[in-house]
Design a protein around this motif. Structure first.
Motif, PDB file in Angstrom:
ATOM      1  N   GLU A  81      -4.287   2.036   6.308  1.00 26.62           N
ATOM      2  CA  GLU A  81      -3.510   3.005   7.080  1.00 26.62           C
ATOM      3  C   GLU A  81      -4.418   3.981   7.809  1.00 26.62           C
ATOM      4  O   GLU A  81      -5.404   4.467   7.235  1.00 26.62           O
ATOM      5  CB  GLU A  81      -2.573   3.759   6.128  1.00 26.62           C
ATOM      6  CG  GLU A  81      -1.666   4.750   6.811  1.00 26.62           C
ATOM      7  CD  GLU A  81      -0.545   5.210   5.892  1.00 26.62           C
ATOM      8  OE1 GLU A  81       0.048   6.266   6.176  1.00 26.62           O
ATOM      9  OE2 GLU A  81      -0.257   4.513   4.889  1.00 26.62           O
ATOM     10  N   GLU A  91      -7.050   5.229   5.026  1.00 27.84           N
ATOM     11  CA  GLU A  91      -6.728   4.893   3.640  1.00 27.84           C
ATOM     12  C   GLU A  91      -6.699   3.394   3.354  1.00 27.84           C
ATOM     13  O   GLU A  91      -6.360   2.578   4.216  1.00 27.84           O
ATOM     14  CB  GLU A  91      -5.353   5.462   3.278  1.00 27.84           C
ATOM     15  CG  GLU A  91      -5.253   6.970   3.372  1.00 27.84           C
ATOM     16  CD  GLU A  91      -3.865   7.495   3.064  1.00 27.84           C
ATOM     17  OE1 GLU A  91      -3.712   8.729   2.945  1.00 27.84           O
ATOM     18  OE2 GLU A  91      -2.923   6.673   2.931  1.00 27.84           O
ATOM     19  N   ILE A 112       0.216  -0.835  -2.720  1.00 35.04           N
ATOM     20  CA  ILE A 112       1.614  -0.577  -2.385  1.00 35.04           C
ATOM     21  C   ILE A 112       2.522  -0.972  -3.553  1.00 35.04           C
ATOM     22  O   ILE A 112       2.472  -2.103  -4.042  1.00 35.04           O
ATOM     23  CB  ILE A 112       2.032  -1.340  -1.116  1.00 35.04           C
ATOM     24  CG1 ILE A 112       1.128  -0.940   0.066  1.00 35.04           C
ATOM     25  CG2 ILE A 112       3.496  -1.079  -0.792  1.00 35.04           C
ATOM     26  CD1 ILE A 112       1.168   0.533   0.431  1.00 35.04           C
ATOM     27  N   HIS A 140       4.291   6.727   5.359  1.00 40.36           N
ATOM     28  CA  HIS A 140       3.133   6.116   6.017  1.00 40.36           C
ATOM     29  C   HIS A 140       2.957   6.688   7.424  1.00 40.36           C
ATOM     30  O   HIS A 140       3.935   6.946   8.134  1.00 40.36           O
ATOM     31  CB  HIS A 140       3.301   4.604   6.116  1.00 40.36           C
ATOM     32  CG  HIS A 140       3.401   3.920   4.788  1.00 40.36           C
ATOM     33  ND1 HIS A 140       2.328   3.779   3.941  1.00 40.36           N
ATOM     34  CD2 HIS A 140       4.468   3.352   4.159  1.00 40.36           C
ATOM     35  CE1 HIS A 140       2.709   3.133   2.849  1.00 40.36           C
ATOM     36  NE2 HIS A 140       4.004   2.859   2.957  1.00 40.36           N
ATOM     37  N   LYS A 187       2.073   8.743  -4.235  1.00 37.11           N
ATOM     38  CA  LYS A 187       0.890   7.937  -4.525  1.00 37.11           C
ATOM     39  C   LYS A 187      -0.272   8.382  -3.642  1.00 37.11           C
ATOM     40  O   LYS A 187      -0.081   8.705  -2.463  1.00 37.11           O
ATOM     41  CB  LYS A 187       1.164   6.452  -4.276  1.00 37.11           C
ATOM     42  CG  LYS A 187       2.245   5.866  -5.174  1.00 37.11           C
ATOM     43  CD  LYS A 187       1.803   5.814  -6.618  1.00 37.11           C
ATOM     44  CE  LYS A 187       2.880   5.209  -7.507  1.00 37.11           C
ATOM     45  NZ  LYS A 187       2.455   5.126  -8.925  1.00 37.11           N
ATOM     46  N   THR A 188      -1.461   8.393  -4.205  1.00 38.93           N
ATOM     47  CA  THR A 188      -2.676   8.701  -3.454  1.00 38.93           C
ATOM     48  C   THR A 188      -3.431   7.400  -3.200  1.00 38.93           C
ATOM     49  O   THR A 188      -3.257   6.411  -3.921  1.00 38.93           O
ATOM     50  CB  THR A 188      -3.566   9.680  -4.229  1.00 38.93           C
ATOM     51  OG1 THR A 188      -3.846   9.134  -5.530  1.00 38.93           O
ATOM     52  CG2 THR A 188      -2.875  11.028  -4.394  1.00 38.93           C
ATOM     53  N   PRO A 189      -4.281   7.353  -2.173  1.00 35.94           N
ATOM     54  CA  PRO A 189      -4.972   6.105  -1.831  1.00 35.94           C
ATOM     55  C   PRO A 189      -5.999   5.685  -2.877  1.00 35.94           C
ATOM     56  O   PRO A 189      -6.568   6.523  -3.581  1.00 35.94           O
ATOM     57  CB  PRO A 189      -5.641   6.434  -0.497  1.00 35.94           C
ATOM     58  CG  PRO A 189      -5.775   7.914  -0.474  1.00 35.94           C
ATOM     59  CD  PRO A 189      -4.586   8.441  -1.215  1.00 35.94           C
ATOM     60  N   TYR A 244      -1.630  -4.749  -0.982  1.00 36.14           N
ATOM     61  CA  TYR A 244      -2.506  -3.697  -0.465  1.00 36.14           C
ATOM     62  C   TYR A 244      -2.237  -3.500   1.021  1.00 36.14           C
ATOM     63  O   TYR A 244      -1.811  -4.422   1.729  1.00 36.14           O
ATOM     64  CB  TYR A 244      -3.978  -4.058  -0.684  1.00 36.14           C
ATOM     65  CG  TYR A 244      -4.343  -4.168  -2.146  1.00 36.14           C
ATOM     66  CD1 TYR A 244      -4.916  -3.088  -2.829  1.00 36.14           C
ATOM     67  CD2 TYR A 244      -4.093  -5.341  -2.862  1.00 36.14           C
ATOM     68  CE1 TYR A 244      -5.230  -3.188  -4.178  1.00 36.14           C
ATOM     69  CE2 TYR A 244      -4.402  -5.441  -4.210  1.00 36.14           C
ATOM     70  CZ  TYR A 244      -4.965  -4.360  -4.859  1.00 36.14           C
ATOM     71  OH  TYR A 244      -5.258  -4.450  -6.200  1.00 36.14           O
ATOM     72  N   ASN A 266      -4.541   1.479   0.417  1.00 36.55           N
ATOM     73  CA  ASN A 266      -3.490   1.778  -0.550  1.00 36.55           C
ATOM     74  C   ASN A 266      -3.058   0.553  -1.338  1.00 36.55           C
ATOM     75  O   ASN A 266      -3.026  -0.567  -0.819  1.00 36.55           O
ATOM     76  CB  ASN A 266      -2.259   2.336   0.168  1.00 36.55           C
ATOM     77  CG  ASN A 266      -2.457   3.767   0.635  1.00 36.55           C
ATOM     78  OD1 ASN A 266      -2.783   4.639  -0.151  1.00 36.55           O
ATOM     79  ND2 ASN A 266      -2.261   3.995   1.926  1.00 36.55           N
ATOM     80  N   TYR A 304       3.936   7.493  -0.029  1.00 34.99           N
ATOM     81  CA  TYR A 304       2.496   7.665   0.199  1.00 34.99           C
ATOM     82  C   TYR A 304       2.153   8.980   0.894  1.00 34.99           C
ATOM     83  O   TYR A 304       1.012   9.176   1.306  1.00 34.99           O
ATOM     84  CB  TYR A 304       1.947   6.419   0.894  1.00 34.99           C
ATOM     85  CG  TYR A 304       1.975   5.266  -0.081  1.00 34.99           C
ATOM     86  CD1 TYR A 304       0.883   4.974  -0.881  1.00 34.99           C
ATOM     87  CD2 TYR A 304       3.152   4.554  -0.298  1.00 34.99           C
ATOM     88  CE1 TYR A 304       0.939   3.977  -1.845  1.00 34.99           C
ATOM     89  CE2 TYR A 304       3.228   3.568  -1.267  1.00 34.99           C
ATOM     90  CZ  TYR A 304       2.115   3.285  -2.040  1.00 34.99           C
ATOM     91  OH  TYR A 304       2.179   2.314  -3.022  1.00 34.99           O
ATOM     92  N   HIS A 357     -10.390   6.407   0.529  1.00 31.26           N
ATOM     93  CA  HIS A 357     -10.171   6.944   1.869  1.00 31.26           C
ATOM     94  C   HIS A 357     -11.513   7.307   2.486  1.00 31.26           C
ATOM     95  O   HIS A 357     -12.538   7.370   1.809  1.00 31.26           O
ATOM     96  CB  HIS A 357      -9.216   8.142   1.836  1.00 31.26           C
ATOM     97  CG  HIS A 357      -9.739   9.349   1.121  1.00 31.26           C
ATOM     98  ND1 HIS A 357     -10.522  10.297   1.739  1.00 31.26           N
ATOM     99  CD2 HIS A 357      -9.602   9.750  -0.165  1.00 31.26           C
ATOM    100  CE1 HIS A 357     -10.829  11.242   0.859  1.00 31.26           C
ATOM    101  NE2 HIS A 357     -10.280  10.930  -0.298  1.00 31.26           N
TER     102      HIS A 357
END
Length: 405
Positions: free
Chosen positions: A259, A267, A271, A240, A303-305, A256, A269, A277, A308
């Motif tokens: 970020e 982002e 979680i 992060h 992991k991707t958001p 969630y 995310n 991330y 974004h």
């Protein structure tokens, strides 16, 4: 601190355990970086359209100023007896009782407080059993004995509108003038979750033995739960940059976070325990680490958001789920540089985004936090006096969005 006793308690409780002060072993075990980023309307995940901004006149709420003249309010929490507690970044915990701001702070953090740029007194949450134990958890920055900025979470005991220090819960989280994270929340599992930024040292976010760039999960006394994804570690997720929002879906209990990205790419995310991330190795739509960076990658599945901001900037901070009215089930995200609130409509399984609608664009300025109260009102904290806004004479404010339903 409020007394010599409180100062002594804090000063003697630094660095007791392997993970700096995760509760006490044996004895009395005691913002978003949006500068230099282009301001532009928000966008959602690729392929999805963001709706035109909605003004206060077109929402199911009526806006009213609850309190004005504040100094960078950062977080707020609702007590079961109707009181509202909030932090001010400069060092105070304050209280609103029966709609009126108490003149005297509930608690003041002064000794060693570090409040340069984004640092200071940040996140706040109340113990789930607050009605009985009156525990308040506060995240703040301070300077250690060597003058280095670090962060910690302390627990206070409140009684009659005043509080005293009880113990330090987690300590020596890497700090800096920027990227201090700072949100604290209790999850539906009764555990305490804490966000910390990368402290302007991006590579630390991928290092499991560093507490920078992480979301933590600890017991209320700071001890590491046995079922954490990394045995013996408070780390719940890693990779992060500067996470500042935490909220659980009221039905599915999915977690969630919001970020701050680097020069945009902010982002939203979902979680998952043990997940990575990607920061600083991937951002935006990137899902693969460059071969030359493979040796820098920490543990956990990448992991991707969910969504974004692309090349635009939200500078997202606090988030909350709406549980009442026509927006029930939607996620609201406060935006600093974006000067708005995002209304996020998730897919049925919570693993995607249908749409993102900007609300109140430019009406209140920089918005640090958003929270739904017990009666369905939504509260916003403005941050126009944080050094990056254009404050009006009566800033900063707590704004109440009163339901029209």
């Amino acid at each position: 601190m409020d007394s010599k006793r409180d100062k002594a308690v804090l000063s003697t409780m630094i660095g007791i355990s392997k993970w700096p002060l995760l509760g006490l072993a044996g004895a009395m075990l005691l913002s978003g970086c949006d500068m230099n980023k282009p301001s532009a309307p928000p966008v959602s995940a690729p392929g999805k359209q963001t709706e035109a901004p909605a003004s206060s006149k077109s929402t199911p709420y009526t806006a009213e100023v609850l309190v004005s003249g504040l100094q960078v309010p950062w977080d707020l929490a609702f007590a079961p007896d109707g009181r509202l507690f909030f932090t001010e970044r400069g060092g105070t915990l304050r209280m609103i009782d029966q709609g009126k701001l108490a003149e005297k702070p509930v608690f003041r953090i002064e000794d060693g407080l570090y409040k340069e740029a984004e640092a200071g007194v940040l996140g706040l949450t109340l113990d789930p059993d607050f009605a009985k134990n009156h525990y308040i958890y506060v995240y703040h920055s301070y300077q250690d004995s060597g003058g280095k900025p670090v962060n910690r979470v302390v627990r206070l005991i409140e009684q009659g509108g005043s509080a005293k220090l009880d113990r330090v819960i987690i300590d020596r989280l890497p700090g800096n003038r920027i990227h201090d994270g700072g949100r604290v929340r209790f999850g539906p599992d009764g555990m305490l979750y804490v966000t910390n930024g990368d402290a302007a040292s991006p590579s630390l976010a991928q290092q499991l033995d560093s507490l920078a760039g992480k979301i933590f999960r600890v017991q209320p006394d700071g001890q590491v739960p046995k079922d954490n994804p990394f045995p013996g570690s408070p780390v719940y997720s890693l990779g992060h940059r500067n996470p500042q929002g935490l909220a659980w879906h009221p039905v599915t209990k999915q977690l969630y976070s919001t970020e701050h990205g680097q020069t945009a790419h902010d982002e939203i995310n979902l979680i998952e325990p043990g997940a990575n991330y990607g920061w600083p190795l991937i951002q935006g739509n990137e899902s693969q680490v460059k071969p030359t960076d493979a040796g820098k990658l920490g543990p956990g599945p990448l992991k991707t958001p969910l969504a974004h901001s692309g090349d635009d900037t939200w500078a997202p901070s606090g988030i909350t789920f709406v549980t009442k009215g026509p927006w029930k089930g939607n996620l609201l995200a406060a935006n600093l540089r974006g000067t708005q609130v995002l209304r996020v409509t998730l897919t049925e399984d919570g693993k995607g985004v249908h749409a993102i609608e900007p609300l109140y664009k430019g009406e209140f300025g920089r918005i640090r936090a958003v929270a739904e109260g017990p009666d369905g009102s939504v509260y916003l904290l403005t941050n126009n006096r944080d050094g990056r806004g254009q404050p009006k004479a009566d800033d900063d404010k707590i704004i109440r969005l009163k339901p029209n339903f």
